[in-house]
Motif scaffolding. Structure first.
Motif, PDB file in Angstrom:
ATOM      1  N   HIS A   1      77.209  54.144  34.262  1.00  0.00           N
ATOM      2  CA  HIS A   1      77.381  55.063  33.066  1.00  0.00           C
ATOM      3  C   HIS A   1      76.171  55.625  32.625  1.00  0.00           C
ATOM      4  CE1 HIS A   1      81.566  54.147  33.226  1.00  0.00           C
ATOM      5  NE2 HIS A   1      81.358  52.937  33.400  1.00  0.00           N
TER       6      HIS A   1
ATOM      7  N   ASP B   1      75.827  58.029  29.675  1.00  0.00           N
ATOM      8  CA  ASP B   1      76.714  57.614  28.370  1.00  0.00           C
ATOM      9  C   ASP B   1      75.622  56.462  27.792  1.00  0.00           C
ATOM     10  OD1 ASP B   1      79.400  58.415  28.418  1.00  0.00           O
ATOM     11  OD2 ASP B   1      79.360  57.424  30.290  1.00  0.00           O
TER      12      ASP B   1
ATOM     13  N   TYR C   1      82.980  47.393  26.820  1.00  0.00           N
ATOM     14  CA  TYR C   1      83.566  47.840  25.976  1.00  0.00           C
ATOM     15  C   TYR C   1      82.641  47.829  24.375  1.00  0.00           C
ATOM     16  CZ  TYR C   1      87.443  48.797  22.392  1.00  0.00           C
ATOM     17  OH  TYR C   1      88.149  49.240  21.435  1.00  0.00           O
TER      18      TYR C   1
ATOM     19  N   SER D   1      80.439  50.859  24.532  1.00  0.00           N
ATOM     20  CA  SER D   1      81.066  52.337  24.527  1.00  0.00           C
ATOM     21  C   SER D   1      82.121  52.567  23.441  1.00  0.00           C
ATOM     22  CB  SER D   1      81.982  52.309  25.888  1.00  0.00           C
ATOM     23  OG  SER D   1      83.115  51.707  25.951  1.00  0.00           O
ATOM     24  N   TYR D   2      82.071  51.320  22.695  1.00  0.00           N
ATOM     25  CA  TYR D   2      83.137  51.550  21.530  1.00  0.00           C
ATOM     26  C   TYR D   2      83.022  52.679  20.565  1.00  0.00           C
ATOM     27  CZ  TYR D   2      85.543  50.199  17.243  1.00  0.00           C
ATOM     28  OH  TYR D   2      86.327  50.137  16.096  1.00  0.00           O
TER      29      TYR D   2
ATOM     30  N   LYS E   1      85.040  54.421  22.354  1.00  0.00           N
ATOM     31  CA  LYS E   1      85.594  55.080  23.885  1.00  0.00           C
ATOM     32  C   LYS E   1      85.795  53.873  24.835  1.00  0.00           C
ATOM     33  CE  LYS E   1      83.440  58.476  25.403  1.00  0.00           C
ATOM     34  NZ  LYS E   1      82.482  59.326  25.773  1.00  0.00           N
ATOM     35  N   ARG E   2      86.767  54.269  25.727  1.00  0.00           N
ATOM     36  CA  ARG E   2      86.656  53.306  26.826  1.00  0.00           C
ATOM     37  C   ARG E   2      86.169  54.208  28.182  1.00  0.00           C
ATOM     38  NH1 ARG E   2      89.475  48.443  26.803  1.00  0.00           N
ATOM     39  NH2 ARG E   2      90.827  48.283  24.750  1.00  0.00           N
ATOM     40  N   LEU E   3      85.534  53.697  28.947  1.00  0.00           N
ATOM     41  CA  LEU E   3      84.861  54.244  30.201  1.00  0.00           C
ATOM     42  C   LEU E   3      85.528  53.730  31.283  1.00  0.00           C
ATOM     43  CD1 LEU E   3      80.995  54.112  28.923  1.00  0.00           C
ATOM     44  CD2 LEU E   3      82.859  55.900  28.501  1.00  0.00           C
ATOM     45  N   THR E   4      85.811  54.624  32.300  1.00  0.00           N
ATOM     46  CA  THR E   4      86.246  54.326  33.466  1.00  0.00           C
ATOM     47  C   THR E   4      85.489  53.233  34.238  1.00  0.00           C
ATOM     48  OG1 THR E   4      87.248  56.637  33.768  1.00  0.00           O
ATOM     49  CG2 THR E   4      86.901  55.215  35.692  1.00  0.00           C
TER      50      THR E   4
END
Length: 352
Positions: free
Chosen positions: A24, A27, A246, A249-250, A252-255
């Motif tokens: 990612h 991100d 998690y 990214s919290y 959000k949830r990333l693929t």
């Protein structure tokens, strides 16, 4: 894009976090990373991500002092995680926490400082991540019990005489690939005791309301029972990257292209209570909690020293719990309201 500092970058948590960042790159951006000894590995990783590399005894502290980031991932070993965590909090960074000793030894101090600076703790351990996810949107006043799951480690069912087990046997964890210290702690279940204390401070829940259940499959990562009798759980195949991603990214949830849970293929999941005789460290954790002051810091420092001596072949496996108990029995009372007082307690253990 979130900026990251990764402390303990070449360890198992750090490397899994770096794998998440690789997947990612749009991100996350790593600005600095630290390692205790793996100089070449750390420098190669820093070159890959355009980050600053810090190596050595004071590397974690320097990495935080000299850089700013949105999140500081703390995955160093033992006591060494406390000071950089406090510095990161003071600078306003959110803390993705993997080093259990930070909460075990300095839970009251770091949570108080975090509230003052409006800093979030983002759990990296799979068990605390599971609770964090189950509690999302709920108030802890509605909680009846937090239930931490434990794999049981390599000695769940044998041998009968643990005094004769080797370092290699203790490091042979059936489910997880972790650093040596964490793996030995998992085998004695001291790791689970640390997680009880970590949960107490992360979620502001009394220790009496935190239970442990042995779950060898490591599919149910932890559960929350609410006051109306409902119980929620988080399930996923054993993979450290789920919780790490998690935390980073919290909210959000990333693929992620990872194995999905197939309950039909699993067929069954098993649970049982931990054996308090076979795993005395769980009892020692509760006794340290009741003692108050810096007793849990003394317990953690004693464990760190005993595990190191066991790995070095200086003591037997069963001497780990025996040394911790001896330190708790003989320790003078230390207050625990500052970093200096916590380190004084740890230094007392080192002088034993």
């Amino acid at each position: 894009m979130k900026s990251l500092i990764i402390l303990g970058a070449t360890g198992s948590i750090g490397m899994n976090a770096i794998d998440v960042v690789r997947t990612h790159r749009e991100d996350f951006r790593i600005v600095a990373m630290s390692a205790l000894r793996s100089k070449e590995k750390c420098e190669a990783l820093s070159a890959e991500f355009g980050a600053k590399a810090y190596v050595g005894e004071d590397a974690a502290v320097r990495a935080v002092e000299e850089n700013d980031a949105d999140i500081c991932l703390v995955s160093t070993v033992g006591v060494s995680g406390i000071k950089p965590t406090l510095i990161a909090i003071e600078k306003g960074m959110d803390i993705a926490l993997a080093t259990k000793e930070v909460m075990v030894m300095a839970g009251e101090l770091v949570t108080r400082k975090a509230k003052e600076k409006n800093v979030k703790f983002l759990p990296v351990d799979s068990e605390h991540s599971a609770i964090f996810q189950c509690l999302n949107g709920w108030d802890v006043s509605e909680v009846d019990k937090l239930i931490l799951t434990a794999s049981g480690g390599p000695f769940l069912n044998g041998p009968e005489d643990l005094s004769k087990v080797s370092v290699e046997e203790a490091l042979n964890h059936p489910r997880w690939k972790m650093g040596a210290k964490v793996t030995i702690d998992s085998s004695t279940m001291m790791n689970k005791g640390f997680e009880i204390l970590e949960a107490r401070w992360l979620f502001d829940v009394p220790v009496r309301d935190i239970d442990t259940v042995v779950h060898p499959e490591s599919i149910v990562h932890s559960l929350v029972t609410f006051k109306d009798g409902a119980t929620m759980a988080q399930l996923s195949p054993p993979d450290m990257r789920v919780a790490i991603q998690y935390a980073l990214s919290y909210p959000k949830r990333l693929t992620a292209e990872r194995a999905r849970l197939d309950l039909a293929k699993l067929a069954s999941l098993t649970f049982r209570a931990p054996d308090p005789v076979r795993f005395p460290c769980l009892r020692l954790v509760k006794e340290a909690c009741e003692m108050g002051g810096c007793a849990t810091a003394i317990m953690a420092a004693a464990d760190e020293r005993a595990v190191a001596e066991f790995i070095a072949g200086k003591i037997k496996y069963t001497d780990i719990a025996a040394f911790i108990e001896k330190c708790l029995e003989e320790a003078p009372r230390f207050e625990c309201s500052s970093y200096e007082e916590i380190m004084a307690a740890a230094d007392w253990v080192e002088g034993r």
